[in-house]
Scaffold this motif. Structure first.
Motif, mmCIF file in Angstrom:
data_model
loop_
_atom_site.group_PDB
_atom_site.id
_atom_site.type_symbol
_atom_site.label_atom_id
_atom_site.label_comp_id
_atom_site.label_asym_id
_atom_site.label_seq_id
_atom_site.Cartn_x
_atom_site.Cartn_y
_atom_site.Cartn_z
ATOM 1 N N VAL A 121 0.488 -0.984 -0.075
ATOM 2 C CA VAL A 121 0.087 -0.235 -0.138
ATOM 3 C C VAL A 121 1.082 1.088 0.334
ATOM 4 O O VAL A 121 1.753 1.953 0.510
ATOM 5 N N ASP A 122 0.531 2.833 -0.716
ATOM 6 C CA ASP A 122 0.958 3.693 -0.476
ATOM 7 C C ASP A 122 0.831 4.591 0.601
ATOM 8 O O ASP A 122 0.631 3.507 1.433
ATOM 9 N N ARG A 123 1.327 5.454 1.051
ATOM 10 C CA ARG A 123 1.357 5.649 2.087
ATOM 11 C C ARG A 123 -0.354 6.861 2.559
ATOM 12 O O ARG A 123 -0.766 6.625 4.205
ATOM 13 N N PRO B 207 -3.190 -1.548 -9.594
ATOM 14 C CA PRO B 207 -4.058 -0.725 -8.645
ATOM 15 C C PRO B 207 -5.451 -1.510 -8.386
ATOM 16 O O PRO B 207 -6.146 -1.124 -8.016
ATOM 17 N N LEU B 208 -6.164 -2.668 -9.254
ATOM 18 C CA LEU B 208 -6.562 -3.912 -8.677
ATOM 19 C C LEU B 208 -6.047 -5.428 -7.704
ATOM 20 O O LEU B 208 -5.542 -5.542 -8.439
ATOM 21 N N VAL B 209 -5.959 -5.415 -6.932
ATOM 22 C CA VAL B 209 -5.584 -6.801 -6.000
ATOM 23 C C VAL B 209 -6.880 -7.687 -5.345
ATOM 24 O O VAL B 209 -7.434 -6.867 -4.181
ATOM 25 N N PHE B 210 -6.656 -8.493 -5.630
ATOM 26 C CA PHE B 210 -7.883 -9.718 -5.357
ATOM 27 C C PHE B 210 -7.727 -10.559 -5.128
ATOM 28 O O PHE B 210 -6.283 -12.174 -5.398
ATOM 29 N N LEU B 211 -7.909 -10.878 -3.303
ATOM 30 C CA LEU B 211 -7.162 -12.032 -2.804
ATOM 31 C C LEU B 211 -8.145 -13.795 -2.501
ATOM 32 O O LEU B 211 -8.865 -12.884 -2.146
ATOM 33 N N ARG C 278 -3.744 3.424 0.513
ATOM 34 C CA ARG C 278 -4.551 2.682 -1.155
ATOM 35 C C ARG C 278 -3.577 1.579 -1.672
ATOM 36 O O ARG C 278 -2.362 1.815 -1.808
ATOM 37 N N VAL C 279 -3.923 0.509 -1.714
ATOM 38 C CA VAL C 279 -3.602 -0.784 -2.047
ATOM 39 C C VAL C 279 -2.548 -0.098 -3.584
ATOM 40 O O VAL C 279 -3.496 0.512 -5.005
ATOM 41 N N ARG C 280 -0.985 -0.696 -3.951
ATOM 42 C CA ARG C 280 -0.885 -0.606 -5.191
ATOM 43 C C ARG C 280 -0.519 -2.203 -5.660
ATOM 44 O O ARG C 280 0.558 -1.681 -6.966
ATOM 45 N N SER D 76 -0.092 -7.540 6.472
ATOM 46 C CA SER D 76 0.244 -6.001 4.951
ATOM 47 C C SER D 76 0.210 -5.135 5.954
ATOM 48 O O SER D 76 -0.820 -4.435 6.225
ATOM 49 N N ARG D 77 1.346 -4.423 6.743
ATOM 50 C CA ARG D 77 0.780 -3.685 7.437
ATOM 51 C C ARG D 77 1.524 -1.593 7.305
ATOM 52 O O ARG D 77 2.411 -2.218 5.836
ATOM 53 N N SER D 78 1.657 -0.901 7.295
ATOM 54 C CA SER D 78 1.661 0.160 6.688
ATOM 55 C C SER D 78 0.701 1.303 8.292
ATOM 56 O O SER D 78 0.683 0.714 9.298
#
Length: 349
Positions: A272-274, A297-301, A277-279, A315-317
């Motif tokens: 993710v960006d600052r 720009p799209l991630v399907f888990l 948002r998922v990148r 997935s930490r930020s």
């Protein structure tokens, strides 16, 4: 899962160098099981360039000869035809030998009832260990192969809709799902049409009817079993299965020319960006032995319930200190997965 010529070509030509390029793909799908395969197909049909990442890996003969040899021995020992050739007194020894082979590298996975028929589809427990509290042991069965567990021998390939009582339980213990009754019906119907689901319209309140491409009638044996169950438990409503063969979703996606697929990709986290948002996605690439990052720009888990939870937790930020979704207090809770129930009921009929 069947690997057709189009998918085989995609697997051979998908390189990490191309995937690292900015704008190389419009969407990333994590997991190539039933959900991930269908997601990739729908996205590719909609015109998006799709990258599918799956942890399963068909290693070369040179690098996997020990694993292949072990799998061959295991399948031979597990084959009923082999056991029939053995003297009756030797059958227990054959089963002990089978269990001993499993203990070498797969002490956990070998507990699965179908492990002996396809041991190479399961993870290596020595390479993929996990820990549980001493008083709460958990047997984590993990299949890493294109198509997911649907491709395992003996998998029922059964598909059922959730009912209103599932989504809003009245047991006083389970929280209701944030869904309205019937909200999932259009999606269920779309998937059922794709699968060409076979079964029967049972008209039972706890199991909504599905969109069937082929309606079935019970055989004489099935009818006898259902009648016996009804006689023993008058309030029961026996029903036929609703099943479908595996969908060649990845082959269909490959035929669009908009699919790339990387095997041996053990996803570590969603990037993710600052702003939060998922990148993209970060994974450990088993083929190259390196960490790889790909942007989209799209991630399907679409990994399994526990693997998806692991990925989200890591997935930490600065916006998600405990992981993506942790702020909802649902991450790691309310997990839903397949269970296996043996047919002990028949012994009491």
């Amino acid at each position: 899962m069947r690997i057709g010529p189009a998918l085989d070509a995609v697997l051979r030509t998908t390189t990490i160098y191309d995937l690292r390029a900015a704008g190389a793909q419009d969407a990333i799908v994590v997991g190539a099981g039933a959900a991930g395969g269908l997601a990739a197909l729908l996205l590719a049909e909609a015109g998006l360039r799709v990258l599918v990442l799956d942890a399963g890996w068909r290693q070369s003969a040179q690098r996997s000869w020990v694993r292949r040899a072990t799998a061959t021995i295991t399948r031979t020992l597990a084959d009923p035809a082999t056991l029939r050739l053995l003297p009756p007194k030797a059958v227990p020894l054959g089963k002990i030998a089978l269990r001993s082979v499993g203990l070498l590298r797969q002490p956990i996975q070998s507990r699965c009832s179908v492990w002996g028929r396809m041991p190479e589809a399961f993870v290596d427990d020595r390479d993929c260990p996990y820990a549980t509290p001493p008083d709460q042991p958990f047997v984590w069965i993990r299949a890493r192969t294109l198509g997911g567990r649907v491709g395992l021998p003996g998998h029922g390939r059964q598909y059922y809709r959730l009912s209103s009582s599932d989504l809003a339980p009245r047991d006083g213990l389970s929280a209701p799902w944030p869904l309205e009754p019937g909200e999932l019906d259009p999606w269920y119907s779309m998937v059922e049409r794709r699968l060409k689901l076979a079964g029967a319209m049972d008209d039972v309140p706890w199991q909504p009817d599905s969109h069937l491409s082929r309606e079935l009638e019970p055989s004489l044996n099935q009818f006898a079993v259902m009648a016996a169950i009804g006689a023993r438990w008058p309030h029961s409503r026996p029903m036929l299965t609703r099943f479908a063969a595996p969908l060649d979703a990845l082959e269909g996606a490959a035929l669009t020319g908009r699919l790339r697929c990387r095997e041996g990709a053990v996803v570590r986290q969603i990037d993710v960006d600052r702003s939060g948002r998922v990148r993209g996605v970060v994974w450990f690439d088993q083929q190259s032995g390196t960490d790889v990052r790909a942007c989209a720009p799209l991630v399907f888990l679409c990994a399994s319930a526990l693997e998806s939870t692991r990925i989200l937790s890591l997935s930490r930020s600065s916006k998600a200190v405990q992981g993506l979704g942790a702020q909802s207090d649902a991450l790691g809770r309310y997990l839903m997965d397949h269970i296996v129930v043996t047919g002990l009921l028949l012994k009491h009929i």
